[in-house]
Design a protein around this motif. Sequence first.
Motif: not given
Length: 220
Positions: A2-6, A204-206, A159
């Motif tokens: 999971e991505n925590t950087d937007e 998106r956050r995956r 993504y």
Amino acid sequence: MENTDEVTDGSGLADLAADAWRLTDGVPRAVLGLAGPPGTGKSTLARALVDRIGAGAAYLPLDGFHLSNAQLARLGLTARKGSEPSFDVAGYVALLRRVLDDPGRDIYVPDYDRTLNEPVAARHVVPPGARLVITEGNYLACDLPGWREARALMGECWYVDSPGKVRERRLLERQLAGGRTPEGAAEWIATNDGPNGELVETSRRRCGRIVSTIGMDMFN
């Protein structure tokens, strides 16, 4: 993952290709997934990366696993073509597994023909020399049955994003080119592409990286 950087990654094509190729370090073959809503430029980016890398890379589009129009009619999904249940996800997972498990021979890959409006067999090939397979499609990172198994086979999943107005323009052009009237194209986007995109946005956050295709339209 999971991505925590937007923050959207603004790397150029050369940097993205180099990072993609690093997935092959220490393995016979790796798969890079490109997920994202309809109209973000996933296929454009995938093809550009394959061209940039050259003979060491191959293209595997999810769109080849669209169900045929006959099967969509049987399942009552004609008006939802392109939605998550309108794909043969089990077949897609099986081909990804074969790509990883059998790197020593040609593996043929289906595609979707926008003139026929049907999937077609064996349009692409993953040859033995391809160490990186780049696959793209809307649902690759979705936390849903089948798609979880597909995601687990990818070394990374990025993504692909673009502004809503850009996506809408691309989708409208696509539907008009496919023969829909302006009114029909707008209705299709509102009732089908729009809801599909909303589902994809939940994934998106995956994804491990967020990539913009703005500035890459030259590769269309």
